[in-house]
Structures are given as structure tokens and as C-alpha cells.
Design an enzyme around this catalytic site. Structure first.
Site, mmCIF file in Angstrom:
data_model
loop_
_atom_site.group_PDB
_atom_site.id
_atom_site.type_symbol
_atom_site.label_atom_id
_atom_site.label_comp_id
_atom_site.label_asym_id
_atom_site.label_seq_id
_atom_site.Cartn_x
_atom_site.Cartn_y
_atom_site.Cartn_z
ATOM 1 N N ASN A 10 53.530 15.946 22.646
ATOM 2 C CA ASN A 10 54.413 15.593 21.531
ATOM 3 C C ASN A 10 53.538 15.472 20.286
ATOM 4 O O ASN A 10 52.821 14.487 20.122
ATOM 5 C CB ASN A 10 55.119 14.260 21.821
ATOM 6 N N HIS A 96 63.432 9.929 22.000
ATOM 7 C CA HIS A 96 62.070 9.370 21.901
ATOM 8 C C HIS A 96 62.152 8.006 21.210
ATOM 9 O O HIS A 96 62.985 7.800 20.326
ATOM 10 C CB HIS A 96 61.177 10.332 21.104
ATOM 11 N N GLU A 98 60.532 6.701 18.943
ATOM 12 C CA GLU A 98 60.447 6.725 17.472
ATOM 13 C C GLU A 98 61.784 7.149 16.863
ATOM 14 O O GLU A 98 62.123 6.730 15.758
ATOM 15 C CB GLU A 98 59.281 7.637 17.038
ATOM 16 N N GLU A 168 58.454 5.796 28.859
ATOM 17 C CA GLU A 168 57.478 5.500 27.814
ATOM 18 C C GLU A 168 57.647 4.052 27.354
ATOM 19 O O GLU A 168 58.470 3.773 26.466
ATOM 20 C CB GLU A 168 57.674 6.439 26.626
ATOM 21 N N SER A 214 49.928 6.346 25.386
ATOM 22 C CA SER A 214 48.461 6.328 25.317
ATOM 23 C C SER A 214 47.789 6.981 26.520
ATOM 24 O O SER A 214 46.776 6.484 27.017
ATOM 25 C CB SER A 214 47.959 4.898 25.092
HETATM 26 C C1 PEP Z 1 54.531 9.905 22.590
HETATM 27 O O1 PEP Z 1 54.569 10.265 21.425
HETATM 28 O O2 PEP Z 1 55.476 10.183 23.335
HETATM 29 C C2 PEP Z 1 53.354 9.167 23.068
HETATM 30 C C3 PEP Z 1 53.351 8.756 24.305
HETATM 31 O O3 PEP Z 1 52.354 8.948 22.166
HETATM 32 P P1 PEP Z 1 50.853 8.430 22.496
HETATM 33 O O4 PEP Z 1 50.334 9.299 23.637
HETATM 34 O O5 PEP Z 1 50.079 8.649 21.235
HETATM 35 O O6 PEP Z 1 50.949 7.011 22.915
#
Ligand code: PEP
Length: 250
Positions: A10, A96, A98, A168, A214
Site C-alpha cells: 500500500n 483502510h 486511513e 490491521e 508496521s
Molecule cells: C498500511 O498502510 O496498510 C500499513 C499497514 O502501513 P505500515 O506498514 O506503514 O504500518
């Protein structure tokens, strides 16, 4: 049941077309012939034609980070599934965190988007996860069940086969704070059980549930080699070909 892992990048709102093309040109040779896992890139809409063209004929799929639930219409700034399909995109993220946090996406909107994606043959990756306060209040299970029930309303077992879920935990996204494999497995078990309740054991056993939050080259192996974790959705560490390759080859 063995499920092929799906490793997805992503890119969020990063990269110009030139940078995106340079990524794909560097990345494809690094993963050429890698068929143990499925690989996908999720760039911003304006980058889709460039990335799709650069990845054409390779083992890397390309999808959108978001779609609108309407087929077309007066929705300024949005992208339809038809537009995605017309440029050759095959997948889309839906819900997502965000999008939920900054664009007020609710489970009801996620549900409408999921119906639209399935109707048009776009492969959906439905993102769910609890925020820190919910985890600390012991509400993770309740939140996940509510998000799944909301997202999957009206989805039949027959229609559900293409769906991926990405677990997530919001407190782990972009924070450098990763769920331990044990925490992720515990959540994935809850999610799979809930999918089984709604759509039957067969659909649940086949559904790929990704972990995101992460994921980095140094924690990918511990997470993805868990039987319950069927791949990763990767933000920050997917922006550089070397680092994303290391995750793909966990
Ligand atoms: C994401 O954008 O779905 C995500 C998991 O970001 P990151 O790996 O930077 O935590």
C-alpha cells in the site's frame, strides 16, 4: 488447508509516475519467478496506468487503494470500479483505516463498496482492525465482529470466494509498533470464526487473512510463517524495492 500467501504494497499517497515506474523496473527482476506467494501493488489512482503498464505480463498484480460504491456519477474526486477495470486494475483495498479515520468511511460504506467490487469482478481486500483505546478496553473481539458483520451484510457464500481480509490493528499502522505474531494469530482466529459463522466453514477455511501494521523485513518471517497469517499488507516498508522484496521473500 494451505492458503497461498498474498503480499501487498500500500503506497498510500506517495510517489510520482516517474518514481512509480522506477520502482516497478527495479522490483520486477528482484521477484522474477517468485511464485510461492501472490504479489500486488496498490498505488494512488493517478499512478495506476503507469504501474499497470510497467508490470504487464509479470507476476505482480495492481489494484486501487479505494473505489467508490457507485458505478458512475457526480462524485468529484472519486474513482469507479469501471475506471479501475478499464486501466487494467484487478484488485482494490476497501475500508483502510486511513479511509475510515480521515474520510468518514463506515462499515455501511465498506459494505456498499464490497458489493460493487464483487459485482464487477474486482478482487477486494477488506481492511479491519481496532484502535488502541478499543484494544486497551478489551474490545478487540467485539470491534472485529462488528466490522465483519457490517462489511459482509448481504454477501453470500457463493460471492465471497475472492475476498481477502486484512487485519490491521490501527495502533500498529505507520507507528513502528507491530502486533506480536501471537496477537495477530489471536485476532485472525476470531476473524476466521466470525467468517465461518456468517458464510460457512468452507469459505472461512479458504479465505486469506492478511496482517498489516508496521510489517518490515525483520518481522515479516515471524508473522507470515504463522499458519493463520496468509500474507501481509505493507505500507512504509513497501516503498523501496529492496525492502518490499525482502518481505515478499520472507
Ligand atoms: C498500511 O498502510 O496498510 C500499513 C499497514 O502501513 P505500515 O506498514 O506503514 O504500518
Amino acid at each position: 488447508m494451505s492458503r497461498k500467501a498474498f503480499i501487498a504494497a500500500n503506497w498510500k499517497m506517495y510517489k510520482t509516475p516517474g518514481q512509480a515506474k522506477a520502482f516497478v523496473d527495479a522490483f520486477l527482476p528482484l521477484v522474477a519467478g517468485h511464485d510461492r506467494d501472490e504479489i500486488a501493488l496498490f498505488p494512488s489512482p493517478v499512478l495506476l496506468p503507469t504501474v499497470i503498464e510497467a508490470a504487464r505480463g509479470s507476476n505482480v498484480s495492481v489494484g486501487a487503494q479505494n473505489i467508490h460504491f457507485a458505478e458512475e456519477g457526480a462524485y468529484t474526486g472519486e474513482t469507479s470500479v469501471g475506471q479501475l477495470l478499464a486501466v487494467g486494475g484487478t484488485h482494490t483495498l476497501i475500508g483502510h483505516s486511513e479511509r475510515r479515520q480521515y474520510f468518514a468511511e463506515t462499515d455501511a460504506i465498506v459494505n456498499k463498496k464490497l458489493h460493487t467490487a464483487l459485482k464487477h469482478g474486482v478482487i477486494p481486500v477488506v481492511c479491519i482492525g481496532e484502535v488502541l483505546a478499543e484494544r486497551e478496553a478489551g474490545k478487540t473481539e467485539e470491534v472485529l465482529k462488528t466490522q465483519i458483520a457490517g462489511a459482509f451484510a448481504g454477501i453470500t457464500a457463493e460471492a465471497a470466494a475472492p475476498i481477502f481480509i486484512a487485519y490491521e490493528p490501527v495502533w500498529a499502522i505507520g507507528t513502528g509498533r507491530t502486533a506480536t505474531p501471537e496477537m495477530a494469530v489471536e485476532a485472525h482466529i476470531i476473524i476466521r470464526a466470525e467468517v465461518a459463522k456468517l458464510l460457512g466453514a468452507k469459505v472461512a477455511a479458504a479465505m486469506r487473512i492478511l496482517y498489516g501494521g508496521s510489517v518490515k523485513p525483520d518481522n515479516a518471517t515471524a508473522l507470515i510463517s504463522e499458519e493463520e497469517i496468509d500474507g501481509a499488507l505493507v505500507g512504509g516498508a513497501s516503498l523501496k524495492p529492496d525492502s518490499f522484496t525482502a518481505i515478499v521473500k520472507y
